[in-house]
Design a protein around this motif. Sequence first.
Motif, PDB file in Angstrom:
ATOM      1  N   ILE A 136      34.623  -0.729  -8.990  1.00 25.18           N
ATOM      2  CA  ILE A 136      34.702  -1.593  -9.781  1.00 25.18           C
ATOM      3  C   ILE A 136      34.125  -2.433 -11.029  1.00 25.18           C
ATOM      4  O   ILE A 136      32.939  -3.450 -10.036  1.00 25.18           O
ATOM      5  N   THR A 160      36.920  -1.664 -15.057  1.00 24.55           N
ATOM      6  CA  THR A 160      36.983  -0.654 -15.143  1.00 24.55           C
ATOM      7  C   THR A 160      36.818   0.095 -13.895  1.00 24.55           C
ATOM      8  O   THR A 160      35.832  -0.686 -13.233  1.00 24.55           O
ATOM      9  N   CYS A 161      37.016   0.748 -13.608  1.00 24.36           N
ATOM     10  CA  CYS A 161      37.392   1.505 -12.112  1.00 24.36           C
ATOM     11  C   CYS A 161      37.182   2.878 -12.050  1.00 24.36           C
ATOM     12  O   CYS A 161      37.419   3.479 -13.770  1.00 24.36           O
ATOM     13  N   SER A 162      35.854   3.738 -11.428  1.00 24.41           N
ATOM     14  CA  SER A 162      35.487   4.908 -12.153  1.00 24.41           C
ATOM     15  C   SER A 162      35.902   5.294 -10.488  1.00 24.41           C
ATOM     16  O   SER A 162      35.163   4.900  -8.987  1.00 24.41           O
ATOM     17  N   PHE A 210      35.495   4.464  -4.166  1.00 23.08           N
ATOM     18  CA  PHE A 210      35.982   4.172  -5.813  1.00 23.08           C
ATOM     19  C   PHE A 210      34.893   2.678  -6.596  1.00 23.08           C
ATOM     20  O   PHE A 210      34.601   2.142  -5.674  1.00 23.08           O
ATOM     21  N   CYS A 242      41.114   5.983  -7.981  1.00 24.59           N
ATOM     22  CA  CYS A 242      41.279   4.803  -8.630  1.00 24.59           C
ATOM     23  C   CYS A 242      42.335   4.858  -9.357  1.00 24.59           C
ATOM     24  O   CYS A 242      43.596   3.963  -9.214  1.00 24.59           O
ATOM     25  N   SER A 243      43.407   6.107  -9.554  1.00 22.47           N
ATOM     26  CA  SER A 243      44.622   6.783  -9.543  1.00 22.47           C
ATOM     27  C   SER A 243      45.468   5.911  -7.963  1.00 22.47           C
ATOM     28  O   SER A 243      47.117   6.195  -8.974  1.00 22.47           O
ATOM     29  N   TYR A 251      44.674  -6.520  -7.262  1.00 20.18           N
ATOM     30  CA  TYR A 251      44.590  -4.968  -7.252  1.00 20.18           C
ATOM     31  C   TYR A 251      45.326  -4.629  -5.677  1.00 20.18           C
ATOM     32  O   TYR A 251      45.560  -6.242  -5.118  1.00 20.18           O
TER      33      TYR A 251
END
Length: 216
Positions: free
Chosen positions: A113, A79-81, A111, A85-86, A100
């Motif tokens: 992950i 999960t990316c924050s 970011f 990320c987008s 990735y």
Amino acid sequence: GSSTYRVLEDFGLPEYGPKWAIFRGDRDLRAGFVGGALDVRRAENEVSIERYIAYWQTWAGGKGSLVATIPAVGYQEPTCSGVTCSNITVSQVSEGHYVYEHRPYYCYESFRIELSGPGTMTITHFETEHYYDSLMVGDTRLSGNLTRRLPIDLELPSGQVTIRWVSDESIASNGWRFEVKQDGAIAKATIASTEIEGPGFVIYPAYSKNEFAAAS
């Protein structure tokens, strides 16, 4: 005076359920019986799951006899924050296998992950501004033009793994590409010979004595 003690039980319900399950058989050729292997795709995050419980689904649609119990292992999909990320291209090759890619990148990026190990990470392209723009994989820091060292293989340890990226305010470069392969995305259980009670199995994620009401 006397004191009264109560045992407090940890109460919680699983937040996620298994993504899918496939039964591979039949090892028991007797009429009215089945036996084989059950593959269960683990939930996207097992933080609130202790085990998966497989039951027969009765012909009436209810829950039948217990078939198998599979322990959770703390699995977590990546999960990316963060603000970047987008902008990352992410593709899933297979269960637990992700690619990735971020080429080129820009200034002021960051970011993180989060995912679970064990597993492996393979870097197939890496060009960043030396020292100031870096990719951190656990305690390993990668920065600069690493073309001559490619591919770079990293072991991801058991437990939670964090991948961090940051670029500063000046000088960007061609970016990077890496693959992540997580172990154990699919749990496996052996189904001993059992008498058929219905059209198939239902899988419940469970925490303590509580089972998630929405079975998969």
